[in-house]
Design an enzyme around this catalytic site. Structure first.
Site, PDB file in Angstrom:
ATOM      1  N   SER A 183       0.797  -1.230   0.000  1.00 14.30           N
ATOM      2  CA  SER A 183       0.000   0.000   0.000  1.00 14.30           C
ATOM      3  C   SER A 183       0.826   1.275   0.000  1.00 14.30           C
ATOM      4  O   SER A 183       0.319   2.331  -0.350  1.00 14.30           O
ATOM      5  CB  SER A 183      -0.947  -0.001   1.194  1.00 14.30           C
ATOM      6  OG  SER A 183      -0.203   0.057   2.394  1.00 14.30           O
ATOM      7  N   HIS A 211      -5.807  -4.218  -1.531  1.00 12.84           N
ATOM      8  CA  HIS A 211      -5.578  -3.085  -2.448  1.00 12.84           C
ATOM      9  C   HIS A 211      -5.547  -3.527  -3.916  1.00 12.84           C
ATOM     10  O   HIS A 211      -5.412  -2.688  -4.803  1.00 12.84           O
ATOM     11  CB  HIS A 211      -4.264  -2.370  -2.121  1.00 12.84           C
ATOM     12  CG  HIS A 211      -4.356  -1.465  -0.938  1.00 12.84           C
ATOM     13  ND1 HIS A 211      -4.941  -0.218  -0.990  1.00 12.84           N
ATOM     14  CD2 HIS A 211      -3.962  -1.633   0.341  1.00 12.84           C
ATOM     15  CE1 HIS A 211      -4.886   0.358   0.204  1.00 12.84           C
ATOM     16  NE2 HIS A 211      -4.293  -0.485   1.034  1.00 12.84           N
ATOM     17  N   LYS A 242     -12.714  -1.292   0.577  1.00 16.48           N
ATOM     18  CA  LYS A 242     -11.889  -0.453  -0.300  1.00 16.48           C
ATOM     19  C   LYS A 242     -12.582  -0.325  -1.661  1.00 16.48           C
ATOM     20  O   LYS A 242     -13.628   0.307  -1.729  1.00 16.48           O
ATOM     21  CB  LYS A 242     -10.469  -1.004  -0.375  1.00 16.48           C
ATOM     22  CG  LYS A 242      -9.747  -0.784   0.972  1.00 16.48           C
ATOM     23  CD  LYS A 242      -8.289  -1.174   1.002  1.00 16.48           C
ATOM     24  CE  LYS A 242      -7.686  -0.771   2.337  1.00 16.48           C
ATOM     25  NZ  LYS A 242      -7.073  -1.871   3.074  1.00 16.48           N
TER      26      LYS A 242
HETATM   27  C1  LIG Z   1      -6.998  -2.338   4.474  1.00 12.14           C
HETATM   28  C2  LIG Z   1      -6.268  -3.599   4.593  1.00 12.14           C
HETATM   29  C3  LIG Z   1      -6.657  -4.586   5.514  1.00 12.14           C
HETATM   30  C4  LIG Z   1      -7.777  -4.367   6.485  1.00 12.14           C
HETATM   31  O1  LIG Z   1      -9.026  -4.417   5.839  1.00 12.14           O
HETATM   32  P1  LIG Z   1     -10.326  -4.004   6.661  1.00 12.14           P
HETATM   33  O2  LIG Z   1     -11.442  -4.695   5.952  1.00 12.14           O
HETATM   34  O3  LIG Z   1     -10.410  -2.518   6.615  1.00 12.14           O
HETATM   35  O4  LIG Z   1     -10.134  -4.516   8.047  1.00 12.14           O
HETATM   36  C5  LIG Z   1      -5.974  -5.788   5.514  1.00 12.14           C
HETATM   37  N1  LIG Z   1      -4.939  -6.008   4.670  1.00 12.14           N
HETATM   38  C6  LIG Z   1      -4.526  -5.072   3.790  1.00 12.14           C
HETATM   39  C7  LIG Z   1      -3.377  -5.376   2.878  1.00 12.14           C
HETATM   40  C8  LIG Z   1      -5.163  -3.842   3.738  1.00 12.14           C
HETATM   41  O5  LIG Z   1      -4.736  -2.912   2.883  1.00 12.14           O
END
Ligand SMILES: *Cc1c(COP(=O)(O)O)cnc(C)c1O
Length: 395
Positions: A183, A211, A242
């Protein structure tokens, strides 16, 4: 009773502030969108949301959520295995499995839970987890909750991964664990090579597609589409928070027996509430939309290509990206904060990141593109970057 720890916490909080690491929240008074309104009434263009497909305020998803409220109520008041599973939950799980070309899916309240509850039910002290050094915090926590031997390899470094796999031959089972997109840099690990190494050294592969899902690959099916290895990755975790609408919800999709075991033993699944119907209903509609067309992916890929090309042409130092994340390297922590503040004055909302979120002297502004960005938004963002970049002698 509170006195002693109160003083301690105040001191710690002061230390955080003095180190310049205090995280303040910026209040938004509009829905999440390409253009948002801030508390002071100012309207700015948003380039820091995970709203990759622009679905966070999509009318069809809002409508589907409302419909689900009417037909299936507001809350579940139960975990899945007691009385918290509606027809809609099963439908959504099936649609996620189909989207990724996997056998079955299990839903969680968030991907943090999916990752937190993944390893402990499957592996014991006899086994090995081989994890990329830049993996997400939720993976690190999930690994900590499991007794398996831990191995770490340098980010996307296949030689190092092979070394770790060789050492890990001592253990009974092995699993290679990686983010699909990292990220802070926007890079994708070579998952095809990871799968080949897994084959050679008898390991499972797990990819966290938070992502990458909806973003990477021509139709957004993620890293297995990008590398043409659909169905080869044993376990995929992801989020509905996301690209997929941005509300809440996580999932693990993959091999049938693995998902079945998670339903029996995964603690965040067994001991935490079911997703509410509105979220599930909108999720179903979202996957139906994805099936009909990949025009949002096309627009996102076009927007990302346009933005990075313009920024490179302007002389900015950009990390090579294979996602919708564009890291504009500034190296200096203070500069990254001043740069972001000046961009906000120009109506562009982005965040500057610095140590310890990224390595020392690797401060940057992370730009996140969206299918919801219109051409004029991109033009305005590039122009603002150039203006501020010149003001601050970056370009
Ligand atoms: C955002 C993210 C998470 C967490 O996801 P949520 O559904 O918001 O708990 C886990 N792993 C990665 C790689 C992320 O970018």
């Amino acid at each position: 009773m509170y006195g002693k720890i109160k003083e301690h916490l105040k001191q710690e909080l002061n230390a955080i502030s003095e180190a310049g690491l205090f995280k303040a929240e910026r209040i938004i008074t509009s829905s999440q969108s390409a253009e948002i309104q801030l508390e002071d009434g100012k309207r700015v263009l948003n380039f820091c949301a995970n709203n990759y497909l622009g679905l966070s305020d999509h009318p069809q998803l809002v409508e589907a959520a409302k419909e689900a409220l009417d037909t299936h109520g507001y809350g579940m008041s139960s975990v899945r295995f007691i009385c918290g599973c509606q027809d809609m939950h099963k439908t959504l799980e099936a649609k996620i499995a189909e989207y990724f070309g996997c056998e079955d899916t299990i839903l969680y309240a968030a991907c943090f839970d999916a990752n937190g509850g993944l390893f402990e039910p499957l592996l014991t002290a006899e086994d090995a987890i081989i994890s990329d050094s830049l993996n997400h915090a939720s993976i690190i926590d999930g690994v900590r909750l499991c007794k398996a031997q831990r191995y770490r390899y340098n980010n996307a470094d296949m030689e190092d991964l092979e070394q770790q796999l060789i050492t890990a031959q001592e253990q009974r089972f092995r699993i290679i664990v990686t983010d699909g997109v990292f990220s802070m840099d926007g890079n994708v690990p070579p998952v095809d090579q990871i799968c080949a190494l897994a084959e050679k050294y008898d390991a499972l592969v797990m990819v966290d597609e938070c992502h990458s899902a909806g973003v990477v690959g021509e139709t957004g099916r993620g890293v297995t589409e990008l590398f043409n290895i659909r169905g080869k990755v044993d376990i995929i975790t992801g989020t509905l928070g996301k690209a997929f609408g941005g509300a809440i919800g996580g999932f693990t999709t993959g091999r049938k027996e693995i998902i079945e075991m998670l339903r029996q033993r995964s603690r965040p699944y067994l001991f935490s509430n079911s997703l509410p119907p509105a979220v599930v209903g909108a999720g179903i509609r979202m996957f139906d939309m994805m099936k009909e067309t990949s025009e949002l992916q096309e627009r996102l890929h076009k927007n990302t290509a346009f933005f990075t090309k313009q920024m490179l042409a302007a002389g900015f130092d950009i990390k090579p990206t294979q996602s919708a994340i564009c890291a504009v390297m500034l190296y200096d922590a203070k500069l990254s904060q001043v740069f972001a503040a000046k961009l906000l004055e120009e109506g562009i909302y982005v965040i500057g990141f610095y140590f310890p979120v990224v390595p020392k002297d690797q401060a940057r502004i992370r730009v996140q593109l969206s299918a919801a960005h219109k051409q004029e938004h991109l033009d305005k963002a590039v122009a603002a970057f150039i203006k501020v970049g010149k003001d601050l002698n970056v370009i």
